[in-house]
Scaffold this motif. Structure first.
Motif, mmCIF file in Angstrom:
data_model
loop_
_atom_site.group_PDB
_atom_site.id
_atom_site.type_symbol
_atom_site.label_atom_id
_atom_site.label_comp_id
_atom_site.label_asym_id
_atom_site.label_seq_id
_atom_site.Cartn_x
_atom_site.Cartn_y
_atom_site.Cartn_z
ATOM 1 N N UNK A 1 0.794 -1.230 0.000
ATOM 2 C CA UNK A 1 0.000 0.000 0.000
ATOM 3 C C UNK A 1 0.823 1.275 0.000
ATOM 4 N N UNK A 2 1.776 1.422 0.935
ATOM 5 C CA UNK A 2 2.487 2.700 1.020
ATOM 6 C C UNK A 2 3.399 2.923 -0.186
ATOM 7 N N UNK A 3 3.928 1.848 -0.763
ATOM 8 C CA UNK A 3 4.724 1.999 -1.987
ATOM 9 C C UNK A 3 3.847 2.467 -3.134
ATOM 10 N N UNK A 4 2.596 1.967 -3.161
ATOM 11 C CA UNK A 4 1.673 2.409 -4.199
ATOM 12 C C UNK A 4 1.331 3.877 -4.085
ATOM 13 N N UNK A 5 1.324 4.391 -2.857
ATOM 14 C CA UNK A 5 1.008 5.802 -2.667
ATOM 15 C C UNK A 5 2.199 6.705 -2.933
ATOM 16 N N UNK A 6 3.417 6.215 -2.664
ATOM 17 C CA UNK A 6 4.586 7.097 -2.712
ATOM 18 C C UNK A 6 5.434 6.948 -3.974
ATOM 19 N N UNK A 7 5.752 5.718 -4.361
ATOM 20 C CA UNK A 7 6.732 5.516 -5.426
ATOM 21 C C UNK A 7 6.115 5.179 -6.776
ATOM 22 N N UNK A 8 5.018 4.446 -6.783
ATOM 23 C CA UNK A 8 4.468 3.968 -8.053
ATOM 24 C C UNK A 8 3.949 5.107 -8.942
ATOM 25 N N UNK B 1 -1.117 -5.394 -3.059
ATOM 26 C CA UNK B 1 -1.296 -6.592 -2.244
ATOM 27 C C UNK B 1 -0.354 -6.578 -1.061
ATOM 28 N N UNK B 2 -0.603 -7.451 -0.119
ATOM 29 C CA UNK B 2 0.318 -7.606 1.000
ATOM 30 C C UNK B 2 1.580 -8.310 0.512
ATOM 31 N N UNK B 3 2.685 -8.103 1.212
ATOM 32 C CA UNK B 3 3.960 -8.673 0.780
ATOM 33 C C UNK B 3 3.898 -10.186 0.568
ATOM 34 N N UNK B 4 3.318 -10.994 1.483
ATOM 35 C CA UNK B 4 3.271 -12.447 1.227
ATOM 36 C C UNK B 4 2.527 -12.791 -0.061
ATOM 37 N N UNK B 5 1.433 -12.074 -0.352
ATOM 38 C CA UNK B 5 0.673 -12.351 -1.573
ATOM 39 C C UNK B 5 1.480 -11.979 -2.813
ATOM 40 N N UNK B 6 2.230 -10.889 -2.736
ATOM 41 C CA UNK B 6 3.048 -10.476 -3.873
ATOM 42 C C UNK B 6 4.173 -11.478 -4.125
ATOM 43 N N UNK C 1 5.860 -9.731 -12.762
ATOM 44 C CA UNK C 1 7.255 -9.644 -13.196
ATOM 45 C C UNK C 1 8.132 -8.992 -12.135
ATOM 46 N N UNK C 2 7.585 -8.000 -11.451
ATOM 47 C CA UNK C 2 8.307 -7.254 -10.421
ATOM 48 C C UNK C 2 7.344 -6.998 -9.266
ATOM 49 N N UNK C 3 7.905 -6.876 -8.065
ATOM 50 C CA UNK C 3 7.075 -6.552 -6.915
ATOM 51 C C UNK C 3 7.833 -5.647 -5.957
ATOM 52 N N UNK C 4 7.175 -4.589 -5.528
ATOM 53 C CA UNK C 4 7.683 -3.736 -4.455
ATOM 54 C C UNK C 4 7.137 -4.296 -3.157
ATOM 55 N N UNK C 5 8.038 -4.765 -2.300
ATOM 56 C CA UNK C 5 7.624 -5.419 -1.062
ATOM 57 C C UNK C 5 8.332 -4.753 0.113
ATOM 58 N N UNK C 6 7.817 -5.004 1.299
ATOM 59 C CA UNK C 6 8.389 -4.391 2.496
ATOM 60 C C UNK C 6 9.144 -5.426 3.309
ATOM 61 N N UNK C 7 10.090 -4.940 4.110
ATOM 62 C CA UNK C 7 10.871 -5.819 4.977
ATOM 63 C C UNK C 7 11.157 -5.086 6.279
#
Length: 307
Positions: free
Chosen positions: A103-110, A131-136, A146-152
């Motif tokens: 969610x926050x990557x979609x609001x800020x970087x995408x 989506x949530x990181x596990x789903x991505x 092909x690519x996913x922005x995920x959190x850690x």
């Protein structure tokens, strides 16, 4: 039954289960009953002559054979769909890139990334979903992203235990902050002491996802005033004086009037990483262009925040 006789329907169902992580979620997405999904998976396993999934209490996990089938099934289904589009006279778009984000990557970087791509590479079409990181991560494994922005979050473990390991690059590592109403007593200084977070009312994420809602180092049971999934709603509740919430530094520019975002001092440092993840191997040129643009915009965002 040999595997070359496996049905296209079974392959579609298998890919959906691999991506969704549960038979129930796959059935809902496909409009099937759970028993119908189970039958398709069972037929595919009979054709393969080996189990393709481990059924567990929290969902399914692909076996080594299942990972092979998931990778190949995705390619087969994509090719069949491309053939159907060509027969229907629909032009094939070879520059489509499938991008997932939390969610926050979609609001800020995408959004700025897509705007930049329209200027620099107008022939690339990005198909995105949140989506949530596990789903991505499951979607990457299933071949539907092909690519996913995920959190850690610390201690920064691998995204999953599957092999081969996903190719991961850290785009941004930033400190976690707290958003408070601008007229709140905590908003008077330039930072918040961690002890002053005790007794506050929090606006948290749904379910167990409080990692972007309640301060992780809080030494008491938090008071959850509201449970909200949407970032805009969460920040507007803060502006309305309904509580406080944690926020990644990358979302500060998106805050509405009436919100002040401050760092927290006096406790363990809390950092979050924004990662770009993909399957290992060479990237098609359009996917590489999107990845390069994401990296460029991430660097620019960090530079602007430090100016």
């Amino acid at each position: 039954m040999a595997f070359n006789d496996a049905s296209l329907t079974a392959l579609r169902v298998f890919r959906e289960v691999a991506e969704r992580g549960t038979l129930t979620a796959a059935a809902a997405a496909l409009g099937y009953t759970q028993s119908a999904v189970s039958r398709q998976i069972a037929a595919l396993e009979r054709a393969a002559g080996t189990p393709l999934m481990e059924r567990r209490h929290d969902g399914v996990r692909l076996t080594p054979a299942g990972r092979i089938v998931a990778r190949r099934a995705s390619a087969v289904v994509d090719q069949i769909d491309a053939t159907a589009r060509e027969l229907a006279g629909i032009p094939e778009d070879r520059a489509t890139v499938r991008l997932g984000w939390f969610a926050s990557a979609g609001a800020a970087l995408v959004p700025p990334t897509l705007a930049r791509l329209r200027q620099t590479h107008p022939g690339i079409t990005v198909i995105g979903r949140e989506g949530a990181t596990p789903a991505l991560v499951r979607a990457l494994r299933a071949g539907t992203l092909d690519l996913a922005l995920v959190s850690s979050v610390p201690p920064y473990r691998p995204l999953d235990a599957e092999t081969p390991a996903l190719r991961v690059q850290v785009l941004i590592e930033r400190s976690l902050r707290v958003a408070v109403p601008s007229d709140h007593p905590l908003a008077r200084g330039e930072h918040i002491d961690v002890v002053d977070l005790r007794g506050q009312s929090w606006i948290a994420g749904p379910g167990d996802d409080t990692s972007m809602g309640v301060w992780p180092g809080l030494d008491e049971r938090p008071v959850i005033a509201h449970t909200v999934r949407d970032w805009l709603a969460k920040l507007r509740l803060v502006a309305a004086g309904c509580g406080i919430t944690t926020i990644p530094a990358s979302l500060v520019p998106a805050c509405p009037p009436g919100v002040r975002v401050l760092p927290v001092r006096g406790g363990p440092s809390e950092h979050r990483r924004l990662l770009l993840a993909r399957l290992p191997g060479p990237l098609p040129e359009p996917v590489a262009r999107v990845a390069d643009t994401l990296r460029t915009l991430a660097v620019e965002a960090v530079r602007d925040a430090n100016d």
